[in-house]
Design an enzyme around this catalytic site. Sequence first.
Site, PDB file in Angstrom:
ATOM      1  N   TYR A  53      26.900  13.585  35.399  1.00 45.90           N
ATOM      2  CA  TYR A  53      25.905  13.051  36.329  1.00 45.90           C
ATOM      3  C   TYR A  53      25.326  14.173  37.198  1.00 45.90           C
ATOM      4  CZ  TYR A  53      28.206   8.684  34.922  1.00 45.90           C
ATOM      5  OH  TYR A  53      28.751   7.650  34.195  1.00 45.90           O
ATOM      6  N   HIS A 118      34.424  10.929  28.230  1.00 45.81           N
ATOM      7  CA  HIS A 118      33.190  10.160  28.464  1.00 45.81           C
ATOM      8  C   HIS A 118      32.737   9.361  27.227  1.00 45.81           C
ATOM      9  CE1 HIS A 118      29.561  10.251  31.400  1.00 45.81           C
ATOM     10  NE2 HIS A 118      29.645   9.106  30.812  1.00 45.81           N
TER      11      HIS A 118
END
Length: 285
Positions: A53, A118
Site C-alpha cells: 500500500y 499477500h
Amino acid sequence: MRTLPLPTGGEMPVLGLGTWRMGEDAKRRADEVKAVREAIALGYRLIDTAEMYGEGGAETVLGQAIGEALRANDVRREELFIVSKVYPHNASRRGTRDACERSLKRLGLDAIDLYLLHWRGSHPLRETVAAMHSLVADGRIAHWGVSNFDTDDMEELVEATGDGPGCAANQVYLSLGERGPEFSLLPWQRERGMPLMAYSPIDQGALAEDDGLAELAARLGVTAAQLALAAVIARPGVVVIPKAVRSAHLKENLAAADLRLDAATLAELDRLHPPPRRKTPLAMI
Ligand SMILES: NC(=O)c1ccc[n+]([C@@H]2O[C@H](COP(=O)([O-])OP(=O)(O)OC[C@H]3O[C@@H](n4cnc5c(N)ncnc54)[C@H](OP(=O)(O)O)[C@@H]3O)[C@@H](O)[C@H]2O)c1
C-alpha cells in the site's frame, strides 16, 4: 467489541480498519494520520496494512499515527493488533525476513501481530512458511497467515507444511456483493477455527450506494454501509476491515460491530444478495 480466537492463541476483534490507498500522496498524509489517530481514539484496535500500500507509504502513515497515539496514552501497544503483508515476490526465505524488518521500521514497532503472504507467488510455500516460523521464533511477528488463498490453496498449504501449519488467518474478498467464499472456503476455515478476514466489505464504497440495501437499512435505522458490515460479521468466524478516512465513516463503521441482525433481516439480505449455490473461483481486488 466481540473478538474471535485465533487457532494459534490470542484473539482478534471482529472489526478493524483498512489502509489501502493511504500513503500514496504526500498532500493527503496529514489527513490520513489524523484519520488513523481518530480511529484509535474511537476504539479501533485491529488495523490492516501491507508493504504494497503506497509502496510502504501506508505503513509509514500508520507508524506515525501509532507513535503519536502511544505517546498521547490513547492506547497501549498490547491493545493494538497490527496486520501487515509481504509481497509475493519478496516471499522467499530470506526476502520475507528482510521485508518484515523494513515493515517494522516503517511501522515503528518491535513486532507485527499478524503477518500475511499477500497472495500466492512463485516462491515455494514451504520457504515462505519457514521464514514465517523463524520470524515468530525471533519475536518479530506474533502470528502468520495468508491472503487470497482459495480452498485448494489452503489444502496445499497444509500439505506443504505438514500437520498443524500454524496459519492463523486467511484474508480474502468477501462482501454482500461477493459471497463466493461462503460456499467452501469459510466452512473449511471454520472447521479449523481459523478466522476469515473479509476485505473490501463495502465493495470499495459501492454497497453504501446500493438502493435495496439502503431501503432495508433505513427501516432498521442504520446506513447501508453499516448493514453491509453487520451482515458480513453475522457469519461465524468472519472479521471485517473496512477502510475509511472520513470521520463520519469511521464512526459509522465502528458502530456496525454492535449491530445484531434478526433472522428476518438476514433472510431479506439473502434475497437481495443471494448466497452462492456452487463453488466459484476466489475473486480478488
Ligand atoms: N488482502 C488483499 O489482497 C486486500 C485487497 C483489498 C483490500 N484489502 C484490505 O481491506 C481493506 C478494505 O477494503 P477496501 O479499502 O478495498 O474497500 P472498502 O473498505 O470496502 O471501502 C472503502 C471505501 O469505502 C468508503 N467508505 C468507508 N466507510 C463508508 C461508509 N460508512 N459509507 C460510505 N462509504 C464508506 C471509503 O471512503 P473514505 O476513505 O473516503 O472514508 C473508501 O472509499 C483495505 O483498505 C485493505 O486494508 C486487502
